[in-house]
Write an enzyme that holds these catalytic residues in place. Structure first.
Site, PDB file in Angstrom:
ATOM      1  N   ALA A  60       0.830  -1.197   0.000  1.00  0.00           N
ATOM      2  CA  ALA A  60       0.000   0.000   0.000  1.00  0.00           C
ATOM      3  C   ALA A  60       0.870   1.254   0.000  1.00  0.00           C
ATOM      4  O   ALA A  60       1.971   1.237   0.550  1.00  0.00           O
ATOM      5  CB  ALA A  60      -0.893  -0.013   1.230  1.00  0.00           C
ATOM      6  N   GLY A 100       0.840  -5.155   1.160  1.00  0.00           N
ATOM      7  CA  GLY A 100      -0.303  -5.354   0.266  1.00  0.00           C
ATOM      8  C   GLY A 100       0.110  -6.009  -1.046  1.00  0.00           C
ATOM      9  O   GLY A 100      -0.694  -6.716  -1.668  1.00  0.00           O
ATOM     10  N   GLU A 123       4.160  -4.723   7.456  1.00  0.00           N
ATOM     11  CA  GLU A 123       3.237  -3.733   8.038  1.00  0.00           C
ATOM     12  C   GLU A 123       3.540  -3.460   9.503  1.00  0.00           C
ATOM     13  O   GLU A 123       3.394  -2.343   9.987  1.00  0.00           O
ATOM     14  CB  GLU A 123       1.783  -4.219   7.898  1.00  0.00           C
ATOM     15  CG  GLU A 123       1.232  -4.139   6.488  1.00  0.00           C
ATOM     16  CD  GLU A 123       1.526  -5.371   5.652  1.00  0.00           C
ATOM     17  OE1 GLU A 123       2.419  -6.161   6.020  1.00  0.00           O
ATOM     18  OE2 GLU A 123       0.861  -5.545   4.623  1.00  0.00           O
TER      19      GLU A 123
HETATM   20  N1  CAA Z   1       4.446   3.600  -0.047  1.00  0.00           N
HETATM   21  C1  CAA Z   1       4.870   4.815  -0.447  1.00  0.00           C
HETATM   22  N2  CAA Z   1       6.142   5.086  -0.778  1.00  0.00           N
HETATM   23  C2  CAA Z   1       7.013   4.075  -0.693  1.00  0.00           C
HETATM   24  C3  CAA Z   1       6.646   2.781  -0.272  1.00  0.00           C
HETATM   25  C4  CAA Z   1       5.288   2.555   0.046  1.00  0.00           C
HETATM   26  N3  CAA Z   1       4.838   1.354   0.416  1.00  0.00           N
HETATM   27  N4  CAA Z   1       7.746   2.005  -0.287  1.00  0.00           N
HETATM   28  C5  CAA Z   1       8.759   2.770  -0.700  1.00  0.00           C
HETATM   29  N5  CAA Z   1       8.325   4.028  -0.947  1.00  0.00           N
HETATM   30  C6  CAA Z   1       9.102   5.150  -1.467  1.00  0.00           C
HETATM   31  C7  CAA Z   1      10.174   5.617  -0.495  1.00  0.00           C
HETATM   32  O1  CAA Z   1       9.662   6.570   0.396  1.00  0.00           O
HETATM   33  C8  CAA Z   1      11.207   6.211  -1.435  1.00  0.00           C
HETATM   34  O2  CAA Z   1      10.731   7.480  -1.795  1.00  0.00           O
HETATM   35  P1  CAA Z   1      11.772   8.684  -2.035  1.00  0.00           P
HETATM   36  O3  CAA Z   1      12.655   8.233  -3.144  1.00  0.00           O
HETATM   37  O4  CAA Z   1      10.869   9.820  -2.374  1.00  0.00           O
HETATM   38  O5  CAA Z   1      12.498   8.858  -0.739  1.00  0.00           O
HETATM   39  C9  CAA Z   1      11.099   5.315  -2.660  1.00  0.00           C
HETATM   40  O6  CAA Z   1       9.828   4.671  -2.583  1.00  0.00           O
HETATM   41  C10 CAA Z   1      12.171   4.246  -2.749  1.00  0.00           C
HETATM   42  O7  CAA Z   1      12.198   3.533  -1.518  1.00  0.00           O
HETATM   43  P2  CAA Z   1      13.555   3.249  -0.748  1.00  0.00           P
HETATM   44  O8  CAA Z   1      14.403   4.447  -0.777  1.00  0.00           O
HETATM   45  O9  CAA Z   1      13.199   2.666   0.562  1.00  0.00           O
HETATM   46  O10 CAA Z   1      14.221   2.159  -1.717  1.00  0.00           O
HETATM   47  P3  CAA Z   1      14.954   0.821  -1.371  1.00  0.00           P
HETATM   48  O11 CAA Z   1      15.291   0.207  -2.665  1.00  0.00           O
HETATM   49  O12 CAA Z   1      16.011   1.052  -0.346  1.00  0.00           O
HETATM   50  O13 CAA Z   1      13.846  -0.104  -0.636  1.00  0.00           O
HETATM   51  C11 CAA Z   1      11.712  -1.153  -0.331  1.00  0.00           C
HETATM   52  C12 CAA Z   1      12.688  -0.489  -1.305  1.00  0.00           C
HETATM   53  C13 CAA Z   1      12.313  -2.452   0.224  1.00  0.00           C
HETATM   54  C14 CAA Z   1      10.451  -1.451  -1.072  1.00  0.00           C
HETATM   55  C15 CAA Z   1      11.443  -0.204   0.873  1.00  0.00           C
HETATM   56  O14 CAA Z   1      11.087   1.068   0.361  1.00  0.00           O
HETATM   57  C16 CAA Z   1      10.342  -0.634   1.783  1.00  0.00           C
HETATM   58  O15 CAA Z   1      10.575  -1.437   2.667  1.00  0.00           O
HETATM   59  N6  CAA Z   1       9.128  -0.061   1.616  1.00  0.00           N
HETATM   60  C17 CAA Z   1       8.039  -0.204   2.534  1.00  0.00           C
HETATM   61  C18 CAA Z   1       7.321  -1.487   2.364  1.00  0.00           C
HETATM   62  C19 CAA Z   1       6.158  -1.582   3.311  1.00  0.00           C
HETATM   63  O16 CAA Z   1       6.242  -1.300   4.483  1.00  0.00           O
HETATM   64  N7  CAA Z   1       5.008  -2.015   2.785  1.00  0.00           N
HETATM   65  C20 CAA Z   1       3.828  -2.211   3.538  1.00  0.00           C
HETATM   66  C21 CAA Z   1       2.890  -1.054   3.360  1.00  0.00           C
HETATM   67  S1  CAA Z   1       1.390  -1.268   4.243  1.00  0.00           S
HETATM   68  C22 CAA Z   1       0.522  -2.352   3.261  1.00  0.00           C
HETATM   69  O17 CAA Z   1       0.965  -2.732   2.276  1.00  0.00           O
HETATM   70  C23 CAA Z   1      -0.787  -2.862   3.468  1.00  0.00           C
HETATM   71  C24 CAA Z   1      -1.686  -3.128   4.406  1.00  0.00           C
HETATM   72  O18 CAA Z   1      -2.404  -4.067   4.221  1.00  0.00           O
HETATM   73  C25 CAA Z   1      -1.831  -2.336   5.583  1.00  0.00           C
END
Ligand code: CAA
Ligand code: NAI
Length: 725
Positions: A60, A100, A123
């Site tokens: 998400a 998600g 999450e």
């Molecule tokens: N939502 C919005 N923005 C996100 C995102 C997300 N889920 N994941 C990453 N981004 C953004 C980051 O903020 C970053 O933005 P900027 O370049 O503007 O700073 C960009 O994407 C790149 O991310 P990283 O710099 O972290 O890149 P990376 O290659 O080091 O790591 C990653 C990539 C492993 C995907 C890491 O970003 C990450 O762990 N993301 C979060 C994943 C997460 O927590 N997902 C769960 C969300 S909640 C959900 O899904 C659902 C639910 O049911 C509640």
């Protein structure tokens, strides 16, 4: 957006939202539209879902959780829609399938992953739980123990492990999309019932209830006040107790609790703060956008004590060849032995096929006492004793020996970077790289620029942090920099509280209940009381250089507590001597027991100095320690030492064990409300007028006067930042 295409009998839905294909409301809408279109088209026999640019989806869109049109709740029905499709749906997982994103894949009937892909339900790390039915589907697919582990820790697992767990059906080394289309064609017409996870029973574990009770104890212990792990646990437990639909209802309820808990906001703030600090800038206008790093092909570390050993280990793990230098053979051999032990342990821990440099090969890791071997390294990290004269001597030597382009870094905890740089012929290449102990474990790297440090040097240090998998935070030069400077008033308050009537275990308990990994007195025993004692002697605050007639509890007209000095004079250095603020089972022991000797010593001390013992409640302990630390943070911001409150928060979360679910000290202050922080500081300052750390900073007062603006607006109220470059 998601993109729909139909070439053959397989319709392709591509999740597209750069850079990580986060599932925004728009992406979800097009995913739903694509599914409906495929369903309605009789020529489509199967569906394949993949992500744009080699990434499935990072889940998400986290920003969506705080927007008025909330994401929560929108994804679950779409995952159900995928699963109920009468045509087989295959997920082609490349890069990452997280949160998600993985829940979408769990709705699919088949999952195929690239060997380098990573999967997880992170999450919990942003204060939530997998709210799109993931807590109900995952246990049905991989069993309760593995699902509980993934969901309560949020860890990412490599595709190879996912295959072993049964999370994916197949892994491929080549083109995942083509392999997924082949699989989709192959399964056309096969019954889908057995592939729908919501219809499967949760695999039984012998003694399920006993297993869950034990797991809960572990989850609670590790959570230290963070709600999400326990609620994740409860959602998985619901899967073991109720039918799918009821489990989903429970998941939704628990998700709503977390969404409105405040902790989710703090953790999401911390997630973005960590990314925001990568875009560093200095008051003179240097910034990440214009500065380019220099390559670091070979490095050197000077001093193989506590810090040097960890730094060498970190560099080797990052595959950076290096030279490790000590002052003499005895220390060299001691250091080498310790480093080799650390490296062997680290090599055993490496997972997912990751490689560590062959540290037995001297071309990769060379131990020496000969400075001449530093001639052609690109970067040196000095980690010798905290002594200005010694550091200057070393930097003078380095500037004569090292090649002109080499970057010279110091791991000093507090000393003046400009003064160290003044001993060289290249102050533009001198920079502070402040690691935290143990240096191969702690994620923080405080990067301190001096008056002459070049933007290239800062960019190179930031690049180094990234290579070491650390969080680099760029800050200005002042005594103690950001982290230790904020720590001084905090520790000072803790000691004053003992003088006034409290005990180490009471103070530690309050701060550990707040969520700190370890309270100030346990911390001081762990680090060694002698470290601070040496520094205070160097500063002339205690020891032989203290002028005769100096009042015992005053220095330069301010309140001072000699308690830590008195303990050191008794040889009580903490864990290393089995005695400090606590008693330990043996020298180097780790189990702290309250010490009756110390309690008695404190009573006598209060009698000697005529201090009336009073009961100090938990609120006062917490507020005096935390608000004095936060107050220093405002002073730091006002001086332009850090470019925003996020920097201070990232430093505290990653270097000082601040509970992440409270967002860092400055975020915490914003949740308490600045007017309250100010009022409390004013109250304590009136009671203790000789303690400058409690006197409210002018910047805090200004923010309250302009109406307590949100944290992201604070910096705009600084009329002018002082230039530190
Ligand atoms: N939502 C919005 N923005 C996100 C995102 C997300 N889920 N994941 C990453 N981004 C953004 C980051 O903020 C970053 O933005 P900027 O370049 O503007 O700073 C960009 O994407 C790149 O991310 P990283 O710099 O972290 O890149 P990376 O290659 O080091 O790591 C990653 C990539 C492993 C995907 C890491 O970003 C990450 O762990 N993301 C979060 C994943 C997460 O927590 N997902 C769960 C969300 S909640 C959900 O899904 C659902 C639910 O049911 C509640
Ligand atoms: P330490 O005392 O464990 O190690 C220092 C090492 O430097 C010793 O092995 C010593 O032999 C070596 N050394 C001294 N003079 C030398 C010379 N001329 N040439 C080569 N080697 C020499 O000290 P520690 O704790 O590792 O600290 C090192 C630096 O890191 C200090 O500046 C300290 O303030 C800083 N620091 C320490 C932290 C900690 O938790 N210990 C945390 C962050 C920074």
């Amino acid at each position: 957006m998601a993109q729909y295409a139909r070439g053959s009998a397989v319709a392709v839905i591509r999740l597209r939202n750069p850079p990580v294909n986060a599932l925004s409301l728009a992406v979800l809408q097009t995913l739903e539209d694509g599914l409906k279109k495929a369903d309605a088209d009789p020529s489509v026999k199967a569906v394949m879902i993949c992500g744009e640019n080699g990434k499935f989806s990072a889940g998400a869109d986290i920003r969506g959780f705080s927007s008025p049109k909330r994401l929560g709740g929108a994804l679950g029905p779409i995952v159900s829609l995928i699963e109920s499709s009468e045509k087989p749906v295959v997920a082609a997982i490349e890069g990452v399938a997280l949160g998600g994103g993985l829940e979408v894949a769990l709705g699919c009937h088949y999952r195929i992953a690239h060997v380098k892909a990573r999967m997880g339900l992170p999450e919990v790390t942003i204060g939530l739980l997998p709210g799109a039915e993931g807590t109900q589907r995952l246990p049905r697919l991989i069993g309760v123990p593995a699902a509980l582990d993934m969901i309560t820790t949020g860890k990412h697992i490599p595709a190879t492990e996912a295959l072993k767990l049964g999370l994916v059906d197949e892994i491929v080394e080549e083109n995942t999309i083509e392999a997924a289309i082949r699989l989709a064609n192959k399964v056309i017409g096969q019954p889908l019932g057995p592939r729908r996870l919501s219809l499967k029973p949760v695999p039984k574990v012998p003694n399920m209830e006993a297993f869950l009770d034990e797991a809960l104890v572990k989850v609670k212990r590790q959570a230290r006040g963070c709600l999400a792990p326990e609620l994740c646990f409860q959602a998985v437990r619901a899967a073991t107790q109720s039918p799918f639909a009821e489990g989903v209802r429970r998941e939704r309820e628990l998700f709503q609790v977390l969404l409105s808990s405040g902790q989710a906001q703090a953790l999401q703030y911390a997630f973005f703060a960590e990314r925001a600090v990568r875009r560093w800038a200095t008051p003179s206008g240097a910034s990440w956008s214009s500065a380019a790093p220099q390559p670091v092909r070979r490095a050197a570390v000077i001093g193989l004590g506590t810090m040097g050993q960890g730094i060498v280990t970190s560099l080797v793990k990052a595959n950076i060849p290096l030279v490790a230098l000590e002052q003499d053979l005895e220390n060299l051999n001691k250091g080498r032995k310790a480093v080799m032990l650390l490296l062997q342990r680290e090599a055993m821990k490496m997972e997912g096929g990751a490689q560590i440099l062959d540290f037995h090969n001297p071309a990769h890791l060379q131990f020496t006492v000969d400075f001449d071997l530093l001639r052609d390294v690109d970067l040196v990290i000095e980690a010798v004793f905290e002594n200005m004269a010694l550091k200057k001597e070393i930097f003078h030597k380095l500037s004569k020996i090292c090649k002109p382009g080499a970057l010279l870094c110091t791991n000093t905890s507090a000393l003046n970077i400009d003064e160290i740089a003044s001993a060289t012929n290249r102050p533009q290449q001198v920079i502070g790289t402040h690691f935290f102990s143990p240096a191969h474990v702690m994620r923080l790297l405080e990067i301190i620029y001096g008056r002459h440090t070049s933007p290239t040097a800062i960019a190179t240090a930031m690049q180094l942090a990234k290579a070491l998998k650390k969080v680099g935070v760029v800050v200005g030069n002042c005594f103690g920099f950001v982290g230790n400077r904020m720590m001084f008033p905090y520790v000072q308050q803790a000691v004053f509280l003992l003088e006034e009537g409290s005990r180490p275990e009471a103070v530690d308990q309050v701060l550990e209940d707040f969520g700190f990994k370890i309270g100030p007195f346990r911390m001081s025993d762990l680090a060694g009381l002698d470290v601070g004692w040496r520094s205070r002697k160097d500063q002339g605050l205690t020891g032989p250089s203290l002028p005769a007639g100096t009042p015992a509890r005053q220095r330069h007209g301010q309140r001072y507590s000699p308690l830590p000095d008195l303990l050191c004079e008794q040889g009580r250095f903490g864990q290393k001597t089995a005695r400090g603020w606590y008693l330990y089972e043996k020298a180097g022991g780790r189990t702290a027991t309250p010490d009756p000797w110390l309690h008695n010593f404190l009573s006598q001390y209060r009698d000697t100095h005529g201090i009336q013992t009073r009961f100090i409640d938990q609120e006062e302990i917490l507020e005096r320690c935390l608000f004095s630390l936060i107050n220093e943070g405002f002073a730091i911001l006002a001086e332009g030492i850090a470019s925003g409150p996020e920097h201070l928060d990232v430093i505290y979360i990653n270097g000082y064990g601040w509970p992440e679910h409270r967002g860092g000290p400055m975020f915490y202050a914003s949740t308490v409300g600045l007017p309250r922080v100010l009022a409390k500081l004013q109250k304590y300052s009136e009671a203790h007028p000789d303690v400058p750390g409690l006197r409210p900073s002018a910047f805090l007062k200004k923010l309250v006067a302009v109406g307590n603006p949100p944290l992201k607006e604070w910096m705009s109220y600084l009329s002018q930042q002082s230039s530190k470059l």
